[in-house]
Design a protein around this motif. Structure first.
Motif, PDB file in Angstrom:
ATOM      1  N   PHE A 169       0.536  -7.528   0.499  1.00 48.62           N
ATOM      2  CA  PHE A 169      -0.156  -7.191  -0.648  1.00 48.62           C
ATOM      3  C   PHE A 169      -1.055  -8.368  -1.214  1.00 48.62           C
ATOM      4  O   PHE A 169      -0.693  -9.461  -1.127  1.00 48.62           O
ATOM      5  CB  PHE A 169       0.835  -6.666  -1.576  1.00 48.62           C
ATOM      6  CG  PHE A 169       1.647  -5.548  -1.147  1.00 48.62           C
ATOM      7  CD1 PHE A 169       1.128  -4.371  -1.247  1.00 48.62           C
ATOM      8  CD2 PHE A 169       2.706  -5.771  -0.479  1.00 48.62           C
ATOM      9  CE1 PHE A 169       1.791  -3.263  -0.610  1.00 48.62           C
ATOM     10  CE2 PHE A 169       3.568  -4.808  -0.169  1.00 48.62           C
ATOM     11  CZ  PHE A 169       3.384  -3.346  -0.308  1.00 48.62           C
ATOM     12  N   ARG A 170      -2.198  -8.065  -1.576  1.00 54.23           N
ATOM     13  CA  ARG A 170      -3.025  -9.088  -2.354  1.00 54.23           C
ATOM     14  C   ARG A 170      -3.544  -8.642  -3.546  1.00 54.23           C
ATOM     15  O   ARG A 170      -3.903  -7.396  -3.762  1.00 54.23           O
ATOM     16  CB  ARG A 170      -4.142  -9.434  -1.218  1.00 54.23           C
ATOM     17  CG  ARG A 170      -3.767 -10.014  -0.003  1.00 54.23           C
ATOM     18  CD  ARG A 170      -4.865 -10.327   0.864  1.00 54.23           C
ATOM     19  NE  ARG A 170      -4.437 -10.717   2.189  1.00 54.23           N
ATOM     20  CZ  ARG A 170      -5.324 -11.183   3.076  1.00 54.23           C
ATOM     21  NH1 ARG A 170      -6.626 -10.983   3.264  1.00 54.23           N
ATOM     22  NH2 ARG A 170      -4.636 -11.802   4.259  1.00 54.23           N
ATOM     23  N   ASN A 199       6.025  -2.895  -9.158  1.00 54.06           N
ATOM     24  CA  ASN A 199       7.248  -2.649  -8.342  1.00 54.06           C
ATOM     25  C   ASN A 199       6.706  -1.121  -7.780  1.00 54.06           C
ATOM     26  O   ASN A 199       7.118  -1.189  -6.608  1.00 54.06           O
ATOM     27  CB  ASN A 199       8.438  -2.577  -9.121  1.00 54.06           C
ATOM     28  CG  ASN A 199       8.906  -3.857  -9.391  1.00 54.06           C
ATOM     29  OD1 ASN A 199       8.279  -4.953  -9.113  1.00 54.06           O
ATOM     30  ND2 ASN A 199       9.820  -3.676 -10.360  1.00 54.06           N
ATOM     31  N   GLN A 200       6.739  -0.202  -8.340  1.00 53.84           N
ATOM     32  CA  GLN A 200       6.181   1.269  -7.760  1.00 53.84           C
ATOM     33  C   GLN A 200       5.140   1.243  -6.814  1.00 53.84           C
ATOM     34  O   GLN A 200       5.278   1.780  -5.768  1.00 53.84           O
ATOM     35  CB  GLN A 200       6.130   2.339  -8.947  1.00 53.84           C
ATOM     36  CG  GLN A 200       7.540   2.376  -9.637  1.00 53.84           C
ATOM     37  CD  GLN A 200       7.693   3.509 -10.730  1.00 53.84           C
ATOM     38  OE1 GLN A 200       6.978   4.542 -10.287  1.00 53.84           O
ATOM     39  NE2 GLN A 200       8.109   3.357 -11.747  1.00 53.84           N
ATOM     40  N   LEU A 201       4.032   0.348  -7.370  1.00 50.56           N
ATOM     41  CA  LEU A 201       2.859   0.552  -6.162  1.00 50.56           C
ATOM     42  C   LEU A 201       3.378  -0.345  -5.042  1.00 50.56           C
ATOM     43  O   LEU A 201       2.914   0.293  -3.853  1.00 50.56           O
ATOM     44  CB  LEU A 201       1.743  -0.407  -6.747  1.00 50.56           C
ATOM     45  CG  LEU A 201       1.182   0.298  -8.245  1.00 50.56           C
ATOM     46  CD1 LEU A 201       0.240  -0.571  -8.787  1.00 50.56           C
ATOM     47  CD2 LEU A 201       0.445   1.497  -7.719  1.00 50.56           C
ATOM     48  N   ILE A 202       4.087  -1.293  -5.078  1.00 42.91           N
ATOM     49  CA  ILE A 202       4.510  -2.019  -3.799  1.00 42.91           C
ATOM     50  C   ILE A 202       5.517  -1.063  -3.015  1.00 42.91           C
ATOM     51  O   ILE A 202       5.335  -1.004  -1.907  1.00 42.91           O
ATOM     52  CB  ILE A 202       5.292  -3.378  -4.211  1.00 42.91           C
ATOM     53  CG1 ILE A 202       4.230  -4.066  -4.763  1.00 42.91           C
ATOM     54  CG2 ILE A 202       6.097  -3.967  -2.929  1.00 42.91           C
ATOM     55  CD1 ILE A 202       5.032  -5.551  -5.355  1.00 42.91           C
ATOM     56  N   LEU A 215       5.299   2.070  -2.915  1.00 45.09           N
ATOM     57  CA  LEU A 215       4.475   2.967  -2.260  1.00 45.09           C
ATOM     58  C   LEU A 215       3.913   2.537  -0.944  1.00 45.09           C
ATOM     59  O   LEU A 215       3.781   3.078   0.007  1.00 45.09           O
ATOM     60  CB  LEU A 215       3.451   3.330  -3.304  1.00 45.09           C
ATOM     61  CG  LEU A 215       2.262   4.459  -2.592  1.00 45.09           C
ATOM     62  CD1 LEU A 215       2.986   5.871  -2.259  1.00 45.09           C
ATOM     63  CD2 LEU A 215       1.330   4.540  -3.732  1.00 45.09           C
ATOM     64  N   GLY A 216       3.507   1.221  -1.217  1.00 48.43           N
ATOM     65  CA  GLY A 216       2.860   0.604  -0.036  1.00 48.43           C
ATOM     66  C   GLY A 216       3.847   0.570   1.092  1.00 48.43           C
ATOM     67  O   GLY A 216       3.516   0.781   2.233  1.00 48.43           O
ATOM     68  N   LEU A 217       4.984  -0.048   0.736  1.00 46.89           N
ATOM     69  CA  LEU A 217       6.060  -0.017   1.843  1.00 46.89           C
ATOM     70  C   LEU A 217       6.340   1.234   2.309  1.00 46.89           C
ATOM     71  O   LEU A 217       6.490   1.306   3.665  1.00 46.89           O
ATOM     72  CB  LEU A 217       7.317  -0.606   0.972  1.00 46.89           C
ATOM     73  CG  LEU A 217       7.438  -1.967   0.756  1.00 46.89           C
ATOM     74  CD1 LEU A 217       8.558  -2.417  -0.128  1.00 46.89           C
ATOM     75  CD2 LEU A 217       7.420  -3.020   2.120  1.00 46.89           C
ATOM     76  N   SER A 218       6.554   2.142   1.496  1.00 47.23           N
ATOM     77  CA  SER A 218       6.688   3.460   2.298  1.00 47.23           C
ATOM     78  C   SER A 218       5.341   3.822   3.074  1.00 47.23           C
ATOM     79  O   SER A 218       5.763   4.869   4.012  1.00 47.23           O
ATOM     80  CB  SER A 218       6.678   4.752   1.257  1.00 47.23           C
ATOM     81  OG  SER A 218       5.492   5.063   0.338  1.00 47.23           O
TER      82      SER A 218
END
Length: 175
Positions: free
Chosen positions: A128-129, A114-117, A119-122
């Motif tokens: 994402f893959r 969840n936190q990695l996603i 971060l990507g969103l930010s």
């Protein structure tokens, strides 16, 4: 509940990260998976992630509990037996997700993803893959439980035993 957060991995974290990677390799082997059984990911891979600002750790109560890398376009994803749903927009590949054995069973993998996603969103990424071996039921469950869809099979160059990987994609809506 313990405080858990992600931060960019540093060279000083390398020993702890490699311990987590080696735990994950042993876990995969014990579960019957050939994934990560030929040396990959090795210290050079993790150092490269760190130098490219792609490596991230999950800290829980001040301890490094998990590691993953967020990379850009992955050449292994160029050919898929199946089809990606979104080939127009950039994506982030999330690789090398590993949880330390002392932290398994605490649902930290889901928090970490969840936190990695987030971060990507930010960073403006909405696609994402991930990929995983056919015998890696834990990663398959993690991907599916977080909205990733199975898109097909890709081949990775880092595994000569079984290069086939299940390829998953998450496409978040534009706001």
């Amino acid at each position: 509940m313990a405080l858990s957060y992600i931060t960019e991995a540093q060279v000083a974290d390398l020993a702890a990260i490699m311990h987590i990677i080696n735990d994950a390799k042993a876990f995969l082997k014990a579960s019957g998976s050939s994934q990560w059984q030929e040396g990959y990911p090795d210290e050079a891979t993790i150092l490269s992630d760190i130098k490219e600002h792609a490596g991230f750790i999950l800290k829980t109560d001040g301890q490094i509990a998990a590691y993953a890398a967020i990379t850009g376009q992955d050449p292994n994803y160029a050919v898929i037996d199946g089809a990606w749903a979104n080939v127009a927009d950039p994506y982030a590949a999330i690789h090398r997700i590993a949880i330390g054995s002392a932290f398994r069973g605490q649902h930290l993998a889901g928090q970490f993803l969840n936190q990695l996603i987030a971060l990507g969103l930010s960073r403006g990424i909405k696609n994402f893959r991930v990929d995983t071996g056919k015998a890696n039921a834990a990663m398959q469950h993690l991907a599916l439980s977080h909205g990733f869809q199975l898109r097909g099979i890709i081949k990775v160059t880092s595994d000569s035993i079984d290069p086939s990987r299940l390829a998953y994609e998450l496409n978040l809506p534009a706001e």
